[in-house]
Enzyme design. Structure first.
Site, PDB file in Angstrom:
ATOM      1  N   ASP A 164      32.767  76.460  59.811  1.00 18.61           N
ATOM      2  CA  ASP A 164      32.264  76.690  58.567  1.00 18.61           C
ATOM      3  C   ASP A 164      30.750  76.438  58.417  1.00 18.61           C
ATOM      4  OD1 ASP A 164      32.817  73.804  58.997  1.00 18.61           O
ATOM      5  OD2 ASP A 164      33.117  73.493  56.590  1.00 18.61           O
ATOM      6  N   ASN A 218      41.682  73.254  50.540  1.00 16.22           N
ATOM      7  CA  ASN A 218      41.914  74.552  50.177  1.00 16.22           C
ATOM      8  C   ASN A 218      41.731  75.553  51.199  1.00 16.22           C
ATOM      9  OD1 ASN A 218      42.808  74.006  47.440  1.00 16.22           O
ATOM     10  ND2 ASN A 218      40.513  73.559  47.074  1.00 16.22           N
TER      11      ASN A 218
END
Length: 257
Positions: free
Chosen positions: A109, A11
């Site tokens: 991330d 996603n």
């Protein structure tokens, strides 16, 4: 407000954030076949749904673990706003001391999560991020990023189990009523959900043993909210951790320009 985007393997999380609040956070499917125009339509539709005008967005920053899509996403933002986003990567000012064999290989991330965690929580810190992969990062008592673990995510594990075992069906990730399942579906759910919780609890114990002290334990990522309640450790769920980290990095590097 800035546009903060986390591009993962499954996603893409698109959020609007400033120091006041998080205005929105939405997910679209990561698709290697989409063009910059198609991603631009996705982003513009999200802004319209939340009644956000283009002029309200002053900048954008992207954390990506899918480098082949960086150009398409950057093009999409340029089409809408007239500027290109910052991309989290080598050369960006983070303020984070990364003690790894090769700091450049650490996922963006994981860095962004750590930047936000250090600002808002006491060190040492263990950060759990549950997405396509489940990562656990460690920041020591001095605020140094010292490493972590990477494991298959819940959905990856479940899809592997269903696809490799002919008699096991594809199921949803609902929390089963008990650990000892009474049918195949509940047995699978129990194994995936409670198995993940037990794995996380066990790794926290081992990480704290290596640190020699208790740590603040945080969790973020779309699937964490399902697993955190099943864990025995005290874990703080911070849904917006990565968006907050992106805002911090945007401001650090915007000021430098």
């Amino acid at each position: 407000m800035i546009l903060a985007i986390d591009m993962g393997n499954t996603n893409i999380v698109i959020g609007g954030i400033d120091h006041e609040k998080t205005y929105f956070e939405e997910r679209v499917t990561t698709n290697h076949q989409k063009t910059g125009l198609e991603y631009a339509i996705n982003i513009k539709n999200i802004l319209e749904i939340h009644n956000i005008g283009i002029s309200q967005v002053e900048g954008a920053i992207v954390s990506s673990v899918v480098p082949p899509l960086n150009a398409a996403l950057s093009s999409a933002i340029k089409k809408i706003f007239g500027f290109r986003p910052m991309i989290v990567g080598a050369g960006m000012k983070t303020g984070l001391n990364i003690i790894m064999d090769n700091p450049k290989t650490v996922g963006s991330d994981m860095i962004v999560d750590a930047v936000a965690a250090i600002r808002d929580y006491p060190c040492p810190i263990i950060i759990i991020d549950m997405g396509t992969a489940t990562t656990m990062s460690v920041v020591d008592h001095s605020g140094n990023y010292i490493g972590g673990t990477i494991m298959p995510g819940l959905k990856v594990s479940l899809e592997s189990l269903s696809s490799k075992a002919a008699q096991l069906p594809h199921i949803s990730l609902d929390i089963p009523p008990r650990v000892i399942g009474k049918n195949t579906i509940d047995c699978m759910r129990s194994g995936i959900m409670y198995g993940s919780a037990g794995m996380i609890d066990g790794i926290i114990d081992r990480m704290e043993a290596e640190l020699g002290e208790k740590a603040t334990v945080l969790a973020t990522g779309g699937l964490s909210r399902f697993i955190v309640p099943l864990c025995r450790h005290q874990i703080i769920y911070d849904e917006a951790l990565l968006l907050k980290g992106l805002l911090i990095l945007y401001e650090k590097n915007h000021a430098v320009k």
